[in-house]
Design a protein around this motif. Structure first.
Motif, mmCIF file in Angstrom:
data_model
loop_
_atom_site.group_PDB
_atom_site.id
_atom_site.type_symbol
_atom_site.label_atom_id
_atom_site.label_comp_id
_atom_site.label_asym_id
_atom_site.label_seq_id
_atom_site.Cartn_x
_atom_site.Cartn_y
_atom_site.Cartn_z
ATOM 1 N N VAL A 117 1.441 -26.120 -2.758
ATOM 2 C CA VAL A 117 1.613 -25.494 -1.450
ATOM 3 C C VAL A 117 3.090 -25.461 -1.068
ATOM 4 N N HIS A 168 5.437 -22.033 -0.634
ATOM 5 C CA HIS A 168 6.087 -21.662 0.622
ATOM 6 C C HIS A 168 7.595 -21.500 0.455
ATOM 7 N N VAL A 215 1.578 -23.914 9.702
ATOM 8 C CA VAL A 215 0.587 -24.647 8.912
ATOM 9 C C VAL A 215 -0.435 -25.364 9.781
ATOM 10 N N TYR A 224 -4.340 -25.197 9.345
ATOM 11 C CA TYR A 224 -5.105 -26.079 8.477
ATOM 12 C C TYR A 224 -5.764 -27.190 9.294
ATOM 13 N N TYR A 261 2.447 -32.228 4.305
ATOM 14 C CA TYR A 261 1.954 -30.881 4.600
ATOM 15 C C TYR A 261 2.509 -30.365 5.927
ATOM 16 N N MET A 284 6.996 -27.093 6.126
ATOM 17 C CA MET A 284 7.257 -25.712 6.546
ATOM 18 C C MET A 284 8.453 -25.601 7.498
#
Length: 379
Positions: free
Chosen positions: A17, A21, A113, A116, A269, A273
């Protein structure tokens, strides 16, 4: 005991992931449909938790899920308010994101994100009823999300809410996790599993080729193709999961990396980003173009380095949420909590008639690490 194969899958999914990105390589979504895999693993763990604890597992899962989000909100919400985000009751969604929390221009991209967590939250809330239905009618329950997705994609149900579309796409993967936890995928004969996976992959691939998105053959632009392709992938990687991966334990570096990423999955996670968004204009200025392999490599390394720093700073929140002893870097050697152990399982300073016989002393950290982390997931 931890299932290290599932830990390895989660590690690979999270790394994929982040790399996707940074690079934007659509091929990565086909090679490893990471989001569906993460939801399938989470569904398996949720089913195990419900089997052990019943509906109380929902509260425990939410307790593990939300604190890391609150830490991020404590940083970014004031920054967005300072840069023009209006104050409204919807800000409360940053505490419990059953819908997309409000964000301003730069925040909407840097915090994209969060979807999610929104989906994960709904899936957790739906899991007690879904598991009850799954136990009584496995196949119809498993097919229901995919039929919903087909109805949406062919126009029978136009303009659905975003969460409902995600239910159609990712709740099917979550239910495949139920099937994995129940042992159903493992019991499927090869003559059934492999042809089914092949048919699903072929149908998904054909749909993707026939309906390319703005980024080409990117699964994120094609919900139905994504669902079919990802289901085939999950059937193989979970239905034919190996009994063990001893090679991982023989490499201390690899084993530790898998442990750290699994214990800090949500932190990695959530925070990667914002760094991807912040670094993009900066690295372009110094000439590290995203079109240049060296520039891309530098971007990836910088993002992982910055995520590593913030993980060291706030990742311990995941330990607190899971009621583990907070650690700066998880997976270190367990600490002895008592006197040395003799070969007869007695503490060295206990001898004679009054000694405790046959009671092994287990390091407290190890117990917490193995028992409490069974439910840890990507989100």
């Amino acid at each position: 005991m931890r299932n290290r194969y599932l830990d390895l899958l989660r590690f690979l999914a999270i790394v994929r992931v982040v790399v996707y990105h940074v690079t934007g390589w659509a091929t990565l979504t086909l090679v490893f449909p990471a989001m569906s895999v993460m939801f399938a693993l989470a569904g398996s763990l949720m089913a195990a938790s419900l089997n052990r604890s019943g509906p109380v597992a929902v509260g425990r899962r939410l307790r593990r899920l939300l604190p890391s989000l609150w830490v991020m909100a404590a940083v970014f919400v004031p920054a967005m308010l300072f840069t023009g985000l209006p104050v409204s009751p919807r800000l409360l969604l940053w505490l419990f994101p059953i819908a997309d929390p409000p964000a301003n221009n730069w925040g909407a991209l840097a915090l994209s994100v969060i979807w999610y967590l929104r989906d994960y939250l709904w899936f957790v809330l739906a899991s007690p009823i879904a598991l009850w239905l799954f136990r009584r009618a496995p196949l119809p329950t498993l097919l229901a999300p995919y039929l919903l997705l087909v109805a949406i994609e062919v126009g029978i149900y136009p303009a659905p809410p975003a969460v409902l579309r995600e239910f159609g796409l990712y709740f099917g993967a979550w239910l495949l996790g139920f099937a994995h936890q129940a042992g159903m995928l493992r019991r499927l004969a090869g003559r059934v599993l492999y042809p089914a996976a092949l048919v699903l992959a072929a149908a998904g691939g054909a749909w993707i080729v026939a309906h390319p998105g703005p980024r080409g053959y990117d699964l994120n632009d094609n919900h139905l193709g994504n669902a079919l392709w990802s289901t085939a992938f999950i059937l193989i990687v979970l239905g034919r999961a190996p009994a063990g991966i001893d090679w991982l334990r023989r490499s201390r570096l690899a084993d530790r990396a898998v442990t750290v990423v699994n214990r800090r999955a949500l932190t990695v996670y959530l925070w990667h980003m914002p760094f991807v968004v912040a670094l993009t204009p900066l690295v372009d200025v110094v000439g590290w173009s995203h079109q240049d392999p060296l520039g891309l490599a530098i971007r990836v390394l910088l993002v992982f380095a910055l995520v590593g720093v913030v993980t060291l700073a706030v990742g311990w929140v995941e330990d607190v949420a899971a009621r583990r002893r907070p650690e700066l870097l998880p997976g270190g050697p367990p600490r002895q909590s008592g006197p040395p152990i003799r070969s007869d399982n007695r503490p060295a300073n206990q001898t004679g008639v009054g000694a405790t016989v046959g009671r092994p002393v287990v390091p407290a950290q190890r117990v917490a690490g193995e028992v409490a982390t069974v439910e840890v997931s990507a989100g």
